[in-house]
Scaffold this motif. Sequence first.
Motif, PDB file in Angstrom:
ATOM      1  N   VAL A  69     107.123   5.917 135.178  1.00  0.00           N
ATOM      2  CA  VAL A  69     107.294   5.159 136.549  1.00  0.00           C
ATOM      3  C   VAL A  69     106.301   3.999 136.592  1.00  0.00           C
ATOM      4  N   ALA A  70     105.476   3.910 135.515  1.00  0.00           N
ATOM      5  CA  ALA A  70     104.678   2.601 135.331  1.00  0.00           C
ATOM      6  C   ALA A  70     105.376   1.386 134.667  1.00  0.00           C
ATOM      7  N   PRO A  71     105.879   0.336 135.202  1.00  0.00           N
ATOM      8  CA  PRO A  71     106.831  -0.626 134.444  1.00  0.00           C
ATOM      9  C   PRO A  71     106.331  -1.195 133.434  1.00  0.00           C
ATOM     10  N   GLY A  72     104.817  -1.482 133.387  1.00  0.00           N
ATOM     11  CA  GLY A  72     104.503  -2.561 132.695  1.00  0.00           C
ATOM     12  C   GLY A  72     103.069  -2.887 132.896  1.00  0.00           C
ATOM     13  N   PRO A  73     102.331  -3.687 132.050  1.00  0.00           N
ATOM     14  CA  PRO A  73     100.994  -3.639 132.197  1.00  0.00           C
ATOM     15  C   PRO A  73     100.623  -4.585 133.581  1.00  0.00           C
ATOM     16  N   LEU A  74      99.305  -4.056 134.386  1.00  0.00           N
ATOM     17  CA  LEU A  74      99.036  -4.842 135.213  1.00  0.00           C
ATOM     18  C   LEU A  74      98.192  -6.368 135.084  1.00  0.00           C
ATOM     19  N   SER A  75      98.303  -7.028 135.901  1.00  0.00           N
ATOM     20  CA  SER A  75      97.310  -7.997 135.814  1.00  0.00           C
ATOM     21  C   SER A  75      95.814  -7.785 135.647  1.00  0.00           C
ATOM     22  N   SER A  76      95.216  -8.752 135.163  1.00  0.00           N
ATOM     23  CA  SER A  76      93.652  -8.387 135.320  1.00  0.00           C
ATOM     24  C   SER A  76      93.218  -8.237 136.402  1.00  0.00           C
ATOM     25  N   ALA A  77      93.827  -9.068 137.395  1.00  0.00           N
ATOM     26  CA  ALA A  77      93.096  -8.792 138.833  1.00  0.00           C
ATOM     27  C   ALA A  77      93.353  -7.803 139.612  1.00  0.00           C
ATOM     28  N   HIS A  78      94.389  -6.890 138.991  1.00  0.00           N
ATOM     29  CA  HIS A  78      94.630  -5.606 139.433  1.00  0.00           C
ATOM     30  C   HIS A  78      94.409  -4.355 138.880  1.00  0.00           C
ATOM     31  N   GLN A  79      93.470  -4.569 137.601  1.00  0.00           N
ATOM     32  CA  GLN A  79      93.343  -3.338 136.672  1.00  0.00           C
ATOM     33  C   GLN A  79      92.618  -2.470 137.383  1.00  0.00           C
ATOM     34  N   ALA A  80      91.794  -2.710 138.512  1.00  0.00           N
ATOM     35  CA  ALA A  80      91.115  -1.513 139.279  1.00  0.00           C
ATOM     36  C   ALA A  80      92.179  -0.331 139.809  1.00  0.00           C
ATOM     37  N   PHE A  81      93.460  -0.982 139.963  1.00  0.00           N
ATOM     38  CA  PHE A  81      94.317  -0.050 140.507  1.00  0.00           C
ATOM     39  C   PHE A  81      95.242   0.642 139.590  1.00  0.00           C
ATOM     40  N   ALA A  82      94.918   0.616 138.339  1.00  0.00           N
ATOM     41  CA  ALA A  82      95.791   1.243 137.275  1.00  0.00           C
ATOM     42  C   ALA A  82      95.777   2.525 137.488  1.00  0.00           C
ATOM     43  N   GLY A  83      97.089   3.028 137.536  1.00  0.00           N
ATOM     44  CA  GLY A  83      97.414   4.455 137.645  1.00  0.00           C
ATOM     45  C   GLY A  83      97.003   5.099 139.239  1.00  0.00           C
ATOM     46  N   GLN A  84      96.921   3.981 140.118  1.00  0.00           N
ATOM     47  CA  GLN A  84      96.807   4.314 141.415  1.00  0.00           C
ATOM     48  C   GLN A  84      98.089   3.813 142.224  1.00  0.00           C
ATOM     49  N   CYS A  85      99.263   4.243 141.905  1.00  0.00           N
ATOM     50  CA  CYS A  85     100.513   3.685 142.401  1.00  0.00           C
ATOM     51  C   CYS A  85     100.516   3.427 143.977  1.00  0.00           C
ATOM     52  N   THR A  86     100.049   4.458 144.653  1.00  0.00           N
ATOM     53  CA  THR A  86     100.297   4.214 146.018  1.00  0.00           C
ATOM     54  C   THR A  86      99.171   3.153 146.860  1.00  0.00           C
ATOM     55  N   ALA A  87      98.375   2.934 145.956  1.00  0.00           N
ATOM     56  CA  ALA A  87      97.459   1.692 146.577  1.00  0.00           C
ATOM     57  C   ALA A  87      98.208   0.413 146.891  1.00  0.00           C
ATOM     58  N   CYS A  88      99.312   0.342 146.180  1.00  0.00           N
ATOM     59  CA  CYS A  88     100.358  -1.065 146.543  1.00  0.00           C
ATOM     60  C   CYS A  88     101.488  -0.563 146.861  1.00  0.00           C
ATOM     61  N   HIS A  89     101.805   0.485 146.310  1.00  0.00           N
ATOM     62  CA  HIS A  89     103.398   0.876 146.613  1.00  0.00           C
ATOM     63  C   HIS A  89     103.454   1.796 147.583  1.00  0.00           C
ATOM     64  N   THR A  90     104.733   1.692 148.626  1.00  0.00           N
ATOM     65  CA  THR A  90     104.917   2.759 149.728  1.00  0.00           C
ATOM     66  C   THR A  90     106.003   3.443 149.211  1.00  0.00           C
ATOM     67  N   PRO A  91     106.056   4.833 149.076  1.00  0.00           N
ATOM     68  CA  PRO A  91     107.101   5.585 148.657  1.00  0.00           C
ATOM     69  C   PRO A  91     108.508   5.136 149.199  1.00  0.00           C
TER      70      PRO A  91
END
Length: 231
Positions: free
Chosen positions: A32-54
């Motif tokens: 469910v992780a579709p591709g690499p995050l930008s460097s600006a958002h690397q801190a949220f890698a693996g924390q999908c709900t930090a940005c996505h609302t189910p």
Amino acid sequence: MFIAALLAIVIAIPVRMRSSAPADAGLVARLVAPGPLSSAHQAFAGQCTACHTPGKGVETTTCLTCHAGTDFGSKQSTQFHARATECTSCHVEHEGDRGIIRMNHAALLDPKLFRQPLDGSAVNPHGFSPEAGLNCASCHSYRDPHQGLFGTDCASCHKTDSWKIANYRHPSVNSTECSECHKAPPSHFMEHFSMVSERAAGRKARVDQCYACHTTDSFNNIRRRGWYDHH
């Protein structure tokens, strides 16, 4: 059943290879992780709900929890953000650093994405192109490379997908009317001009006689001297 399992494996392999989930994440997390995050958002890698609302995806209110304090008002080309109601029309994640900003000029004409029509922009019920519906100068006049010499109708030459002009041909290298389009830099109106610029070119000329020292392929290509970057 076998065919379904095979299809799942075929789909999973390429997705796993470009997943932005941590290396030790399970199969489902990586699917469910579709591709690499930008460097600006690397801190949220693996924390999908930090940005996505189910069930809803990325909501603007979530973006604003981090970006509410961002100053968009002091820069002419970003002032329109103050009226925007959706971030994802231009900001695309999971494509690494090449996808974080994808300017979508057509979105600026979509009334659903803004609290009220943008200044200098037409309401777009008839599907105007960005070139026809937007006032380019309302965002770009402060950084006009033509310094006002060509007016404010940018769309007469430029397109919003690229500032490069197809089939553009510079006037002849022998033209002596350079100052009609080019303004000399501030240094040419100071002692720098006689102390450095004229000596570098090896000749005297008025500031408006650009052709006496410069060539048309680059202003740093000085006649009889070659490439010389002295500004």
